[in-house]
Design a protein around this motif. Structure first.
Motif, PDB file in Angstrom:
ATOM      1  N   ILE A 247       0.814  -1.217   0.000  1.00  0.00           N
ATOM      2  CA  ILE A 247       0.000   0.000   0.000  1.00  0.00           C
ATOM      3  C   ILE A 247       0.850   1.270   0.000  1.00  0.00           C
ATOM      4  CG2 ILE A 247      -0.285  -0.044   2.526  1.00  0.00           C
ATOM      5  CD1 ILE A 247      -2.865   1.208  -0.087  1.00  0.00           C
ATOM      6  N   SER A 248       2.001   1.262   0.672  1.00  0.00           N
ATOM      7  CA  SER A 248       2.837   2.474   0.713  1.00  0.00           C
ATOM      8  C   SER A 248       3.364   2.819  -0.684  1.00  0.00           C
ATOM      9  CB  SER A 248       4.002   2.309   1.693  1.00  0.00           C
ATOM     10  OG  SER A 248       4.868   1.268   1.284  1.00  0.00           O
ATOM     11  N   GLN A 249       3.650   1.793  -1.475  1.00  0.00           N
ATOM     12  CA  GLN A 249       4.089   2.024  -2.855  1.00  0.00           C
ATOM     13  C   GLN A 249       2.922   2.543  -3.705  1.00  0.00           C
ATOM     14  OE1 GLN A 249       5.227  -2.179  -3.267  1.00  0.00           O
ATOM     15  NE2 GLN A 249       7.309  -1.516  -3.743  1.00  0.00           N
ATOM     16  N   TYR A 250       1.757   1.943  -3.481  1.00  0.00           N
ATOM     17  CA  TYR A 250       0.591   2.268  -4.301  1.00  0.00           C
ATOM     18  C   TYR A 250       0.087   3.678  -4.011  1.00  0.00           C
ATOM     19  CZ  TYR A 250      -3.463   1.161  -7.186  1.00  0.00           C
ATOM     20  OH  TYR A 250      -4.406   1.141  -8.190  1.00  0.00           O
ATOM     21  N   ALA A 291       5.530   9.841  -0.253  1.00  0.00           N
ATOM     22  CA  ALA A 291       4.081  10.079  -0.088  1.00  0.00           C
ATOM     23  C   ALA A 291       3.838  11.045   1.066  1.00  0.00           C
ATOM     24  CB  ALA A 291       3.354   8.761   0.155  1.00  0.00           C
ATOM     25  N   LEU A 292       4.531  10.844   2.187  1.00  0.00           N
ATOM     26  CA  LEU A 292       4.366  11.727   3.348  1.00  0.00           C
ATOM     27  C   LEU A 292       4.825  13.157   3.046  1.00  0.00           C
ATOM     28  CD1 LEU A 292       5.533   9.317   6.214  1.00  0.00           C
ATOM     29  CD2 LEU A 292       3.205  10.187   5.874  1.00  0.00           C
ATOM     30  N   LYS A 293       5.891  13.275   2.247  1.00  0.00           N
ATOM     31  CA  LYS A 293       6.409  14.615   1.914  1.00  0.00           C
ATOM     32  C   LYS A 293       5.424  15.421   1.071  1.00  0.00           C
ATOM     33  CE  LYS A 293      11.325  13.390   2.146  1.00  0.00           C
ATOM     34  NZ  LYS A 293      12.506  13.013   1.332  1.00  0.00           N
ATOM     35  N   LYS A 294       4.498  14.725   0.417  1.00  0.00           N
ATOM     36  CA  LYS A 294       3.496  15.420  -0.413  1.00  0.00           C
ATOM     37  C   LYS A 294       2.343  15.978   0.432  1.00  0.00           C
ATOM     38  CE  LYS A 294       5.199  14.169  -4.563  1.00  0.00           C
ATOM     39  NZ  LYS A 294       5.755  15.161  -5.483  1.00  0.00           N
ATOM     40  N   VAL A 295       2.286  15.599   1.709  1.00  0.00           N
ATOM     41  CA  VAL A 295       1.181  16.031   2.572  1.00  0.00           C
ATOM     42  C   VAL A 295       1.404  17.479   3.013  1.00  0.00           C
ATOM     43  CG1 VAL A 295       0.000  15.650   4.776  1.00  0.00           C
ATOM     44  CG2 VAL A 295       0.726  13.685   3.390  1.00  0.00           C
ATOM     45  N   GLU A 371       1.030  10.004  18.950  1.00  0.00           N
ATOM     46  CA  GLU A 371       0.037   9.139  18.294  1.00  0.00           C
ATOM     47  C   GLU A 371       0.769   8.116  17.428  1.00  0.00           C
ATOM     48  OE1 GLU A 371      -3.731  11.294  16.760  1.00  0.00           O
ATOM     49  OE2 GLU A 371      -2.083  12.734  16.550  1.00  0.00           O
ATOM     50  N   VAL A 372       0.104   7.006  17.148  1.00  0.00           N
ATOM     51  CA  VAL A 372       0.640   5.996  16.222  1.00  0.00           C
ATOM     52  C   VAL A 372      -0.344   5.875  15.064  1.00  0.00           C
ATOM     53  CG1 VAL A 372       1.255   3.567  15.904  1.00  0.00           C
ATOM     54  CG2 VAL A 372       1.852   4.733  18.051  1.00  0.00           C
ATOM     55  N   LYS A 373       0.148   6.037  13.849  1.00  0.00           N
ATOM     56  CA  LYS A 373      -0.739   5.996  12.677  1.00  0.00           C
ATOM     57  C   LYS A 373      -0.137   5.132  11.573  1.00  0.00           C
ATOM     58  CE  LYS A 373      -3.747   9.511  13.630  1.00  0.00           C
ATOM     59  NZ  LYS A 373      -5.203   9.433  13.562  1.00  0.00           N
ATOM     60  N   ASP A 374      -1.008   4.514  10.799  1.00  0.00           N
ATOM     61  CA  ASP A 374      -0.592   3.917   9.535  1.00  0.00           C
ATOM     62  C   ASP A 374      -0.575   5.029   8.484  1.00  0.00           C
ATOM     63  OD1 ASP A 374      -0.337   1.079   8.055  1.00  0.00           O
ATOM     64  OD2 ASP A 374      -1.427   2.461   6.762  1.00  0.00           O
ATOM     65  N   ILE A 375       0.277   4.894   7.516  1.00  0.00           N
ATOM     66  CA  ILE A 375       0.409   5.926   6.472  1.00  0.00           C
ATOM     67  C   ILE A 375      -0.927   6.183   5.765  1.00  0.00           C
ATOM     68  CG2 ILE A 375       1.222   4.270   4.704  1.00  0.00           C
ATOM     69  CD1 ILE A 375       3.056   6.527   3.670  1.00  0.00           C
ATOM     70  N   THR A 376      -1.741   5.141   5.610  1.00  0.00           N
ATOM     71  CA  THR A 376      -3.038   5.314   4.926  1.00  0.00           C
ATOM     72  C   THR A 376      -3.968   6.223   5.736  1.00  0.00           C
ATOM     73  OG1 THR A 376      -3.773   3.248   5.951  1.00  0.00           O
ATOM     74  CG2 THR A 376      -3.053   3.128   3.686  1.00  0.00           C
ATOM     75  N   GLU A 377      -3.875   6.146   7.064  1.00  0.00           N
ATOM     76  CA  GLU A 377      -4.752   6.961   7.911  1.00  0.00           C
ATOM     77  C   GLU A 377      -4.431   8.446   7.723  1.00  0.00           C
ATOM     78  OE1 GLU A 377      -5.914   4.460  11.769  1.00  0.00           O
ATOM     79  OE2 GLU A 377      -3.748   4.619  11.538  1.00  0.00           O
ATOM     80  N   ILE A 378      -3.171   8.774   7.552  1.00  0.00           N
ATOM     81  CA  ILE A 378      -2.781  10.170   7.338  1.00  0.00           C
ATOM     82  C   ILE A 378      -3.236  10.652   5.956  1.00  0.00           C
ATOM     83  CG2 ILE A 378      -0.778  11.694   6.962  1.00  0.00           C
ATOM     84  CD1 ILE A 378       0.500  10.476   9.374  1.00  0.00           C
ATOM     85  N   ILE A 379      -2.993   9.810   4.941  1.00  0.00           N
ATOM     86  CA  ILE A 379      -3.394  10.202   3.570  1.00  0.00           C
ATOM     87  C   ILE A 379      -4.910  10.380   3.502  1.00  0.00           C
ATOM     88  CG2 ILE A 379      -3.429   9.487   1.141  1.00  0.00           C
ATOM     89  CD1 ILE A 379      -0.615  10.311   2.187  1.00  0.00           C
ATOM     90  N   GLN A 380      -5.671   9.494   4.156  1.00  0.00           N
ATOM     91  CA  GLN A 380      -7.124   9.624   4.139  1.00  0.00           C
ATOM     92  C   GLN A 380      -7.586  10.937   4.775  1.00  0.00           C
ATOM     93  OE1 GLN A 380      -9.493   7.400   6.813  1.00  0.00           O
ATOM     94  NE2 GLN A 380     -11.366   7.608   5.608  1.00  0.00           N
ATOM     95  N   GLU A 381      -6.881  11.354   5.810  1.00  0.00           N
ATOM     96  CA  GLU A 381      -7.256  12.600   6.513  1.00  0.00           C
ATOM     97  C   GLU A 381      -7.103  13.849   5.642  1.00  0.00           C
ATOM     98  OE1 GLU A 381      -5.897  13.602  10.506  1.00  0.00           O
ATOM     99  OE2 GLU A 381      -5.629  11.472  10.921  1.00  0.00           O
ATOM    100  N   VAL A 382      -6.200  13.791   4.657  1.00  0.00           N
ATOM    101  CA  VAL A 382      -5.886  15.024   3.916  1.00  0.00           C
ATOM    102  C   VAL A 382      -6.434  15.049   2.480  1.00  0.00           C
ATOM    103  CG1 VAL A 382      -3.848  15.544   5.304  1.00  0.00           C
ATOM    104  CG2 VAL A 382      -3.580  14.198   3.212  1.00  0.00           C
ATOM    105  N   ILE A 383      -7.186  13.998   2.106  1.00  0.00           N
ATOM    106  CA  ILE A 383      -7.771  14.048   0.743  1.00  0.00           C
ATOM    107  C   ILE A 383      -9.208  14.553   0.799  1.00  0.00           C
ATOM    108  CG2 ILE A 383      -6.303  12.330  -0.362  1.00  0.00           C
ATOM    109  CD1 ILE A 383      -8.453  10.228   0.096  1.00  0.00           C
TER     110      ILE A 383
END
Length: 383
Positions: A247-250, A291-295, A371-383
């Motif tokens: 998922i991190s690649q996708y 991916a995180l740097k794009k947030v 906090e502890v988060k999966d990368i998908t949880e952060i991306i979902q928050e900002v779309i």
């Protein structure tokens, strides 16, 4: 001085179980220098290797079960002793004889659950897709672009179901043509294989492969690095090759192609933890960071041990199911490193890491600090 003669029978059993590489070891000790266990207690992989070479392995000992298969020692070993494969060979012998020390006894229950319900958590197979209720997630059909395989923990664990739901929401938003197999799928089998139960691994793998082939699966998207590693590197032993994407690649691919837009601010300091089976074992380091740097508004700080030197959370090699006393948990050390670089959020991309870090937040009493988060949880928050 006592002279100890090699036990040839045990040496032969170790060899037959896949531990022949033990003989290459010339006792340099580099494995012990990098092993995370030596941060919290005294442990010697070098000693285990030496004892196995002479057939003196104590299969009743907890020591052969300590290895988290994190990959640090094979990385350093100048003789390619294959510590992981060789260590698993010793566990195969213990498993065959049913010898499990007290902290390891849970493996029996896990094996029973995997055999009966296809997951290690004693949950009903029929409820494997219940995480997706209300999310417009379709059953996989032949011709779909992607099979999403969340993995056992994301299907059943209350905390990790949130990661599966975040993933499905992102895929739907991006218009990805995907489906799930739900109760038709099994655990990938990676962790039970590392505990030495080769027969159960083969059974799970064969059933999954048959299901994938029967349903016309070609591309598999996974959330767990352990599923990623197994589908990509171990299932080809059965003469099949599926395209496997983590998922991190996708996520990075979806962002780069403009299929999802990151529009909201995430004004927090973040650090990223490299899971062993995504980073060291499979070389995926850049995509999650990119991916995180794009947030927007996100500040990414690296921990002292990152990328190839990442500190293991302690969950690999089946350790996620074993007892680890307080004071011996690598995840405690990692959480302290994250807070040490000023992170408000520790981000990773592995269910075992998240489970261990969430436990450490409680045991260290720092739930208010980080906090502890999966990368998908952060991306979902900002779309």
């Amino acid at each position: 001085m006592e002279t100890v003669a090699p036990y040839k029978e045990i040496i032969d059993v170790i060899k037959a179980s896949g531990g022949e590489a033990f003989k290459r070891c010339f006792q340099c000790g580099l494995c012990d220098v990098v092993c995370p266990w030596n941060r919290v207690t005294t442990f010697s992989m070098r000693k285990i290797v030496r004892e196995a070479t002479f057939g003196l392995t104590e299969i009743e000992s907890e020591d052969i079960w300590r290895c988290t298969t994190c990959g640090r020692c094979p990385q350093q070993c100048p003789r390619d002793v294959k510590q992981i494969e060789s260590g698993v060979a010793l566990r195969r012998i213990a498993t065959e004889y049913g010898v499990f020390p007290k902290p390891v006894k849970a493996i029996r229950t896990v094996a029973g659950s995997l055999t009966g319900e296809g997951n290690p958590l004693n949950e009903e197979r029929a409820k494997r897709a219940s995480w997706a209720e209300g999310l417009s997630v379709k059953p996989f059909e032949e011709g779909m672009e992607i099979l999403y395989f969340p993995g056992c923990y994301l299907c059943y664990d209350p905390r990790l179901k949130k990661v599966a739901r975040a993933t499905a929401a992102i895929l739907n938003k991006a218009g990805v043509d995907f489906g799930i197999l739900g109760s038709k799928e099994n655990c990938c089998g990676e962790s039970i294989r590392k505990t030495g139960d080769e027969e159960l691994f083969k059974r799970l793998a064969r059933e999954n492969i048959k299901t994938f082939v029967d349903n016309g699966v070609k591309k598999i998207l996974v959330s767990s690095p352990h599923c990623y590693h197994t589908f990509k590197n171990e299932y080809p032993e059965f003469r099949v090759n599926f395209e496997v994407v983590h998922i991190s690649q996708y996520l990075f691919e979806l962002i780069k192609e403009g299929r999802i837009e990151l529009t909201k601010e995430y004004g927090k300091k973040v650090t990223y933890h490299d899971p062993c089976y995504l980073g060291r074992h499979n070389g995926v380091y850049d995509e999650p960071r990119e991916a995180l740097k794009k947030v927007p508004g996100l500040e990414l700080n690296e921990m002292p041990e990152s990328r190839v030197d990442s500190l293991c959370c302690g969950g690999g090699g089946g350790r996620i199911w074993m007892e680890t006393p307080k004071g011996e948990r690598f995840s405690d050390l990692r959480l302290e490193q994250a807070m040490g670089v000023g992170a408000e959020v520790l981000v990773t991309s592995c269910p075992y890491c998240i489970a261990n870090f969430e436990d450490s937040r409680l045991t260290l009493n720092v739930t208010e600090n980080i906090e502890v988060k999966d990368i998908t949880e952060i991306i979902q928050e900002v779309i």
